[in-house]
Scaffold this active site. Structure first.
Site, PDB file in Angstrom:
ATOM      1  N   ALA A 181       0.977  -1.206  -0.146  1.00  0.00           N
ATOM      2  CA  ALA A 181       0.085  -0.105  -0.025  1.00  0.00           C
ATOM      3  C   ALA A 181       0.948   1.223   0.126  1.00  0.00           C
ATOM      4  CB  ALA A 181      -0.924  -0.197   1.311  1.00  0.00           C
ATOM      5  N   GLY A 182       1.955   1.374  -0.982  1.00  0.00           N
ATOM      6  CA  GLY A 182       2.706   2.421  -1.102  1.00  0.00           C
ATOM      7  C   GLY A 182       2.041   3.392  -2.208  1.00  0.00           C
ATOM      8  N   LEU A 218       2.444   3.295  -5.692  1.00  0.00           N
ATOM      9  CA  LEU A 218       1.883   2.903  -6.724  1.00  0.00           C
ATOM     10  C   LEU A 218       0.651   1.978  -6.329  1.00  0.00           C
ATOM     11  CD1 LEU A 218       2.391   2.830  -9.870  1.00  0.00           C
ATOM     12  CD2 LEU A 218       3.680   0.637  -9.475  1.00  0.00           C
ATOM     13  N   LYS A 263      12.894   0.114 -19.866  1.00  0.00           N
ATOM     14  CA  LYS A 263      12.638   1.176 -18.572  1.00  0.00           C
ATOM     15  C   LYS A 263      13.782   0.922 -18.066  1.00  0.00           C
ATOM     16  CE  LYS A 263       9.564   3.209 -15.666  1.00  0.00           C
ATOM     17  NZ  LYS A 263       8.929   2.683 -14.608  1.00  0.00           N
ATOM     18  N   SER A 303      12.898   8.156  -8.379  1.00  0.00           N
ATOM     19  CA  SER A 303      12.632   7.382  -7.055  1.00  0.00           C
ATOM     20  C   SER A 303      13.790   7.182  -6.211  1.00  0.00           C
ATOM     21  CB  SER A 303      11.991   6.246  -7.492  1.00  0.00           C
ATOM     22  OG  SER A 303      12.703   5.468  -8.280  1.00  0.00           O
TER      23      SER A 303
HETATM   24  N1  LIG Z   1       5.731   5.296  -7.834  1.00  0.00           N
HETATM   25  C1  LIG Z   1       5.749   5.194  -8.931  1.00  0.00           C
HETATM   26  O1  LIG Z   1       5.483   6.080  -9.794  1.00  0.00           O
HETATM   27  C2  LIG Z   1       6.268   3.830  -9.877  1.00  0.00           C
HETATM   28  C3  LIG Z   1       6.231   3.969 -11.034  1.00  0.00           C
HETATM   29  C4  LIG Z   1       6.488   2.820 -11.709  1.00  0.00           C
HETATM   30  C5  LIG Z   1       6.989   1.419 -11.185  1.00  0.00           C
HETATM   31  N2  LIG Z   1       7.272   1.791  -9.681  1.00  0.00           N
HETATM   32  C6  LIG Z   1       7.824   0.762  -9.213  1.00  0.00           C
HETATM   33  O2  LIG Z   1       6.700   0.075  -8.204  1.00  0.00           O
HETATM   34  C7  LIG Z   1       7.276  -0.535  -7.045  1.00  0.00           C
HETATM   35  C8  LIG Z   1       6.427   0.030  -5.929  1.00  0.00           C
HETATM   36  O3  LIG Z   1       6.834   1.542  -5.952  1.00  0.00           O
HETATM   37  P1  LIG Z   1       6.561   2.561  -4.861  1.00  0.00           P
HETATM   38  O4  LIG Z   1       6.792   3.836  -5.610  1.00  0.00           O
HETATM   39  O5  LIG Z   1       4.972   2.228  -4.784  1.00  0.00           O
HETATM   40  O6  LIG Z   1       7.213   2.030  -3.564  1.00  0.00           O
HETATM   41  P2  LIG Z   1       6.551   2.341  -1.922  1.00  0.00           P
HETATM   42  O7  LIG Z   1       5.852   3.559  -1.955  1.00  0.00           O
HETATM   43  O8  LIG Z   1       7.870   2.322  -1.167  1.00  0.00           O
HETATM   44  O9  LIG Z   1       5.463   1.300  -1.630  1.00  0.00           O
HETATM   45  C9  LIG Z   1       5.871   0.010  -1.530  1.00  0.00           C
HETATM   46  C10 LIG Z   1       5.067  -0.616  -0.437  1.00  0.00           C
HETATM   47  O10 LIG Z   1       5.188  -2.147  -0.151  1.00  0.00           O
HETATM   48  C11 LIG Z   1       4.803  -2.166   1.266  1.00  0.00           C
HETATM   49  N3  LIG Z   1       5.427  -3.503   1.581  1.00  0.00           N
HETATM   50  C12 LIG Z   1       6.848  -3.852   1.466  1.00  0.00           C
HETATM   51  N4  LIG Z   1       6.738  -5.187   2.017  1.00  0.00           N
HETATM   52  C13 LIG Z   1       5.499  -5.659   2.059  1.00  0.00           C
HETATM   53  C14 LIG Z   1       4.867  -6.759   2.750  1.00  0.00           C
HETATM   54  N5  LIG Z   1       5.746  -7.855   2.727  1.00  0.00           N
HETATM   55  N6  LIG Z   1       3.405  -6.911   2.840  1.00  0.00           N
HETATM   56  C15 LIG Z   1       2.905  -5.790   2.201  1.00  0.00           C
HETATM   57  N7  LIG Z   1       3.292  -4.724   2.005  1.00  0.00           N
HETATM   58  C16 LIG Z   1       4.732  -4.461   1.874  1.00  0.00           C
HETATM   59  C17 LIG Z   1       5.582  -1.050   1.820  1.00  0.00           C
HETATM   60  O11 LIG Z   1       5.126  -0.966   3.249  1.00  0.00           O
HETATM   61  P3  LIG Z   1       6.151  -0.107   4.196  1.00  0.00           P
HETATM   62  O12 LIG Z   1       6.124   1.083   3.874  1.00  0.00           O
HETATM   63  O13 LIG Z   1       5.491  -0.407   5.455  1.00  0.00           O
HETATM   64  O14 LIG Z   1       7.578  -1.136   4.060  1.00  0.00           O
HETATM   65  C18 LIG Z   1       5.136   0.063   0.957  1.00  0.00           C
HETATM   66  O15 LIG Z   1       3.718   0.640   1.425  1.00  0.00           O
HETATM   67  C19 LIG Z   1       8.472  -0.114  -7.363  1.00  0.00           C
HETATM   68  O16 LIG Z   1       9.312  -1.276  -7.626  1.00  0.00           O
HETATM   69  C20 LIG Z   1       8.833   0.859  -8.257  1.00  0.00           C
HETATM   70  O17 LIG Z   1      10.185   0.874  -8.829  1.00  0.00           O
HETATM   71  C21 LIG Z   1       6.599   2.799  -9.319  1.00  0.00           C
END
Ligand SMILES: NC(=O)c1ccc[n+]([C@@H]2O[C@H](COP(=O)([O-])OP(=O)(O)OC[C@H]3O[C@@H](n4cnc5c(N)ncnc54)[C@H](OP(=O)(O)O)[C@@H]3O)[C@@H](O)[C@H]2O)c1
Length: 302
Positions: free
Chosen positions: A10-11, A13, A183, A254
């Site tokens: 729940a981050g 994305l 990418k 990021s």
């Molecule tokens: N954001 C973007 O715009 C974007 C765009 C393209 C690709 N991506 C890719 O998408 C992925 C996620 O990116 P993001 O920006 O959303 O990262 P993020 O904000 O750090 O979100 C990741 C989430 O996963 C949770 N998590 C980790 N381990 C877990 C588990 N065992 N069970 C349940 N939840 C868990 C984390 O919780 P905690 O915070 O509590 O650790 C965090 O809320 C990455 O690989 C990124 O490169 C992101």
């Protein structure tokens, strides 16, 4: 019974997808042993600048229905451990849809779950979380979706149909690996420099660190991609990187954001993946290795 989809992570994305899917179409998977509140409540700041209240249920596993898909929206280093933690409680037929940047984590998941449908997605949608309860949809893009194994081939159409419900642009592709590489090239050429120089994307282009090393990054990438059957060359890759750096000139990558916030970066799945693959194939990759080590040296995720 078939019902909505689940989102693991729940981050930024995960919250963007949950907010864009119709109400009731998705729930967040709660961590094993945790009992969060019934709903994850936050605000989505849309591309148009409006603010929308979002309420997404937390779902413990096993769910009382067969989820349409499990969208994995953790960082790359958490994808496999997170899935291993819940796989016993997830129906074998539920497609696993991996949203991680870089390479390496997707292959690890496909190898760990060879009989489950495993699908990868690469997206140019942008989302960030300036406050815990606010998600900003920062940029519109396209999400490419393709299968990583035979079971994933059969699941691809229903998964794409499910993702279409979000209203985001979603495209199926027969060659998701190529999209992931494209990418990765952009990330490998921009992210470590922005993190090491602590600057927005466009500012790397005139910096001595970038000018000294970008050709090396691209030569190593091109050699590896050619070895993997993708014909390209270093100057073309550099041109692709610089088009994106200019188009996103004021953006914070990021990786820079992770370093600024003391979080682990995904360097091991970007330049680190390139270095590791090259070294395994006896192809030299000193520049990608050096950038990986330098990013490690300014963070704690050794
Ligand atoms: N954001 C973007 O715009 C974007 C765009 C393209 C690709 N991506 C890719 O998408 C992925 C996620 O990116 P993001 O920006 O959303 O990262 P993020 O904000 O750090 O979100 C990741 C989430 O996963 C949770 N998590 C980790 N381990 C877990 C588990 N065992 N069970 C349940 N939840 C868990 C984390 O919780 P905690 O915070 O509590 O650790 C965090 O809320 C990455 O690989 C990124 O490169 C992101």
């Amino acid at each position: 019974m078939a019902s909505g989809g689940l989102i693991l992570g729940a981050g930024s994305l995960g919250r963007l997808w949950a907010a864009c899917l119709p109400p009731g179409a998705a729930a967040f998977v709660s961590r094993p042993g945790q009992s969060p509140s019934l709903y994850c409540e936050y605000r989505l700041q849309t591309l148009q600048g409006s603010s929308v209240n979002v309420s997404v249920p937390w779902q413990s596993l096993p769910a009382p229905y067969t989820p349409a898909a499990l969208l994995v929206a953790t960082k790359a280093m958490h994808a496999l451990p997170a899935l291993k933690g819940i796989s016993e409680s997830l129906p074998k037929s539920t497609p696993i849809v991996l949203f991680q940047n870089g390479l390496g984590s997707q292959q690890a998941v496909a190898e760990a779950f060879p009989k489950r449908p495993v699908i990868a997605a690469t997206t140019t949608e942008g989302a960030n979380r300036p406050q815990p309860d606010v998600v900003v949809h920062a940029g519109r893009g396209t999400t490419w979706v393709g299968s990583l194994n035979a079971a994933g081939n059969e699941a691809l159409t229903p998964v794409v149909e499910f993702l279409f419900n979000s209203g985001l642009q979603v495209e199926a592709t027969a060659d998701i690996t190529l999209r992931l590489w494209q990418k990765l090239v952009i990330n490998a050429g921009i992210n470590p420099f922005t993190a090491l120089l602590d600057c927005p994307n466009g500012q790397i282009l005139k910096q001595p660190l970038y000018l000294k090393h970008i050709d090396g990054v691209c030569e190593e990438l091109a050699r590896l991609m050619n070895h993997e059957g993708m014909l390209t060359n270093a100057s073309r890759l550099r041109a692709d990187i610089e088009v994106v750096a200019r188009a996103t000139t004021h953006n914070t990558s990021s990786m820079r954001s992770d370093v600024q916030n003391g979080r682990a970066t995904e360097i091991d799945f970007i330049n680190g993946y390139v270095a590791h693959r090259c070294e395994a194939l006896n192809l030299a990759a000193p520049v990608n290795r050096m950038l990986t080590e330098q990013v490690h040296s300014i963070t704690n995720n050794h």
